[in-house]
Write an enzyme that holds these catalytic residues in place. Structure first.
Site, PDB file in Angstrom:
ATOM      1  N   GLU A  26       0.842  -1.205   0.000  1.00 44.19           N
ATOM      2  CA  GLU A  26       0.000   0.000   0.000  1.00 44.19           C
ATOM      3  C   GLU A  26       0.878   1.258   0.000  1.00 44.19           C
ATOM      4  O   GLU A  26       0.785   2.121   0.888  1.00 44.19           O
ATOM      5  CB  GLU A  26      -0.986  -0.034   1.182  1.00 44.19           C
ATOM      6  CG  GLU A  26      -1.953  -1.199   1.049  1.00 44.19           C
ATOM      7  CD  GLU A  26      -3.177  -1.148   1.972  1.00 44.19           C
ATOM      8  OE1 GLU A  26      -3.237  -0.299   2.877  1.00 44.19           O
ATOM      9  OE2 GLU A  26      -4.097  -1.968   1.750  1.00 44.19           O
ATOM     10  N   GLU A  29      -4.746  -8.770  -0.790  1.00 45.29           N
ATOM     11  CA  GLU A  29      -5.566  -8.580   0.423  1.00 45.29           C
ATOM     12  C   GLU A  29      -7.026  -8.475   0.004  1.00 45.29           C
ATOM     13  O   GLU A  29      -7.370  -7.633  -0.835  1.00 45.29           O
ATOM     14  CB  GLU A  29      -5.159  -7.313   1.192  1.00 45.29           C
ATOM     15  CG  GLU A  29      -3.862  -7.468   1.957  1.00 45.29           C
ATOM     16  CD  GLU A  29      -3.504  -6.266   2.816  1.00 45.29           C
ATOM     17  OE1 GLU A  29      -4.418  -5.596   3.335  1.00 45.29           O
ATOM     18  OE2 GLU A  29      -2.296  -6.003   2.947  1.00 45.29           O
ATOM     19  N   GLN A  41      -7.333 -12.217   7.207  1.00 40.13           N
ATOM     20  CA  GLN A  41      -6.048 -12.844   7.405  1.00 40.13           C
ATOM     21  C   GLN A  41      -6.275 -14.226   8.017  1.00 40.13           C
ATOM     22  O   GLN A  41      -7.367 -14.503   8.495  1.00 40.13           O
ATOM     23  CB  GLN A  41      -5.206 -11.994   8.326  1.00 40.13           C
ATOM     24  CG  GLN A  41      -4.926 -10.604   7.763  1.00 40.13           C
ATOM     25  CD  GLN A  41      -3.819  -9.856   8.521  1.00 40.13           C
ATOM     26  OE1 GLN A  41      -3.173 -10.411   9.395  1.00 40.13           O
ATOM     27  NE2 GLN A  41      -3.629  -8.597   8.182  1.00 40.13           N
TER      28      GLN A  41
HETATM   29  O1  AHR Z   1      -5.122  -6.381   6.682  1.00 40.38           O
HETATM   30  C1  AHR Z   1      -5.069  -5.265   7.500  1.00 40.38           C
HETATM   31  C2  AHR Z   1      -4.434  -4.061   6.822  1.00 40.38           C
HETATM   32  O2  AHR Z   1      -5.245  -3.634   5.777  1.00 40.38           O
HETATM   33  C3  AHR Z   1      -3.094  -4.286   6.185  1.00 40.38           C
HETATM   34  O3  AHR Z   1      -2.054  -4.185   7.089  1.00 40.38           O
HETATM   35  C4  AHR Z   1      -3.026  -3.195   5.173  1.00 40.38           C
HETATM   36  O4  AHR Z   1      -2.222  -3.531   4.065  1.00 40.38           O
HETATM   37  C5  AHR Z   1      -4.478  -2.965   4.789  1.00 40.38           C
HETATM   38  O5  AHR Z   1      -4.798  -1.634   4.780  1.00 40.38           O
END
Ligand code: AHR
Length: 510
Positions: free
Chosen positions: A192, A314, A363
């Site tokens: 990001e 993600e 996650q």
């Molecule tokens: O997954 C949580 C956070 O979300 C991560 O650290 C970041 O890359 C995203 O904004």
């Protein structure tokens, strides 16, 4: 007479319209569904690593291998996790890997600035992560620190992990007890970069990317797969600038992040949600198809041979944290809504496997749309876990294009298609069809026509429950689990299924 014809046309039209039909072109399979589409993500965030995967190598209560929980390893192996992204996320651009190697008592304690300002003692570092991947049989995917690191630091990390000969970093690795290199192929170049990874403009990041990427091949015996920090959602300009400025010989993948969230300031509860919140989340989830197509179109312009992968590194649902837990730890429960979300998203990834070659659910343990939740010595497998496990039949299978004609699931004045589908044929010739009934209230009858394929037998598994809010708890860990699917019939080579509301089904066709 005219009136009668009108009524007939209307009624006939309605019947035709109301019928849900899927045509699968079994003879048109071309692209392979990369198993890495079913990847996961583990960040130093909340209780994902510490008090999640890792309970410490002196722990005598929870069975572990060098500190890594055995029950988690066993469950993830069963689910067939193909690849694991680490150490972040936002954490990655603050992480200095040399803090996490060598004798544990000498490793510095650091502050996790992004996630609650908690301190951590670095007892889980490169060796521990790569050992975890070996236990899981999963490929490691390491996100390098670009935001606060240097090209030298990242090049050294690659040499440490991958170089076989004599070199400063491979010598250090051997001194730390690992003779053979691990051969880590997948490396992220920051995370990001438009936000927590440095708040950069795409033009600036493209230049920085090239600088880092240049030094990422040299000292490695493994062919490195470099993944640029990509856009969020519909930020097409980010992709355009990167694709325009980075030569194809310096890049193998470009990331895409997207979370299904109702409103960043009012995300709503993970379990006790209303139909309106259900509808909004699933509608948000479905948008990823438009974003994948939009970014792919730009990539096609600069890379018509589809050499560069779109890596959705993600994704998932993001809700309010469970009451009473640390807001910075992002701990949320997981219901049948998440199962539907996962099912429709994975179907979209499968159907776009010509460009989407990897994805990482955010996650794995105890954070966001986790597949496993832990509480002391107990673990639970979430509905999302079960979808990931049911869908693993698509790993490395050839995607069979499908066309879905479906009625709508309506809420207030909005509507979305109620059926989602993808199909594939594995190396043994077995076809798998994954189906989701998005509609929260109505059962759906679906007819599936497999063009170009004689069907001899069909069986399946289903994930559903009494209420869409249903979830597994530490007291009732098996409330939501896959069952044998019985509502399936075969007639004249057409498969006829009845899908209960908010259900996920995987069929096996021989
Ligand atoms: O997954 C949580 C956070 O979300 C991560 O650290 C970041 O890359 C995203 O904004």
């Amino acid at each position: 007479m005219k009136k009668l014809v009108t009524i007939f046309v209307l009624v006939f039209g309605l019947i035709t319209f109301a019928q849900n039909k899927i045509v699968i072109n079994a003879d048109l399979g071309k692209d392979t569904i990369n198993r890495n589409i079913y990847g996961h993500f583990a960040e130093h965030l909340g209780r994902c690593i510490y008090d999640g995967f890792y309970v410490g190598d002196t722990n005598k209560i929870i069975p572990n291998t060098s500190g890594i929980r055995n029950d988690i390893v066993e469950a993830l192996k069963k689910m067939k996790v193909p690849i694991l992204r680490w150490p972040g996320g936002c954490f990655a651009d603050t992480y200095h890997w040399k803090d996490g190697i060598g004798e544990k008592s000498k490793r510095p304690t650091i502050v996790n600035a992004w996630w609650g300002g908690v301190t951590e003692n670095n007892s889980f570092g490169t060796h521990e992560f790569l050992h975890l991947c070996e236990l899981l049989g999963a490929e490691p995917f390491i996100s390098g620190n670009v935001g606060s690191g240097t090209p030298q630091e990242l090049a050294d990390w690659i040499q440490y992990c991958n170089f076989d000969g004599i070199s400063p970093m491979s010598d250090l690795r051997k001194k730390n007890g690992r003779e053979k290199p691990w051969g880590v192929k997948y490396w992220g170049v920051g995370n990001e970069a438009w936000g927590c990874g440095g708040n950069m403009r795409p033009e600036y990041y493209a230049d920085i990317y090239k600088r880092f990427a240049t030094y990422m091949q040299g000292n490695s015996n493994t062919k490195i797969f470099r993944i640029a920090s990509g856009p969020y959602g519909d930020n097409y300009n980010w992709t355009e600038v990167l694709m325009k400025n980075i030569p194809l010989n310096l890049i193998e993948g470009i990331g895409l992040h997207y979370y299904s969230v109702i409103d960043w300031n009012a995300k709503g509860p993970a379990t006790n949600f209303t139909e309106e919140q259900y509808f909004k989340i699933i509608k948000q989830a479905l948008k990823i198809e438009e974003y994948i197509e939009g970014h792919s179109k730009i990539m096609d312009k600069y890379d018509p041979k589809k050499k560069v992968a779109l890596v959705v590194d993600e994704w998932g649902g993001w809700y309010d944290v469970e009451p009473g837990t640390n807001p910075a730890f992002l701990f949320q429960q997981n219901t049948m809504r998440d199962a539907v979300l996962a099912g429709v998203t994975l179907n979209i990834f499968n159907n776009h496997c010509d460009r989407v070659k990897m994805a990482n659910l955010a996650q794995t343990v105890n954070v966001l749309q986790a597949v496993i939740l832990t509480e002391k010595e107990k673990i639970i497998l979430t509905p999302t876990y079960h979808v990931m496990e049911m869908f693993n039949v698509h790993h490395d299978a050839v995607m069979l294009p499908s066309t879905v004609i479906s009625d709508s699931y309506k809420y207030n004045n909005e509507e979305i298609k109620s059926i989602s589908c993808s199909a594939s044929r594995n190396k043994d010739g077995v076809i798998h069809i994954s189906l989701v009934n998005i509609d929260m209230n109505k059962e759906k009858n679906v007819k599936i026509d497999l063009r170009g394929q004689k069907v001899n037998s069909v069986s399946g598994r289903i994930l559903t429950s009494q209420k869409v809010q249903d979830h597994n708890t530490f007291d009732d860990p098996k409330k939501v689990k896959p069952e044998v699917f019985k509502d399936v019939m075969l007639l004249n080579n057409v498969i006829d299924v009845k899908l209960p509301p908010f259900s996920v089904v995987v069929l096996e066709v021989k």
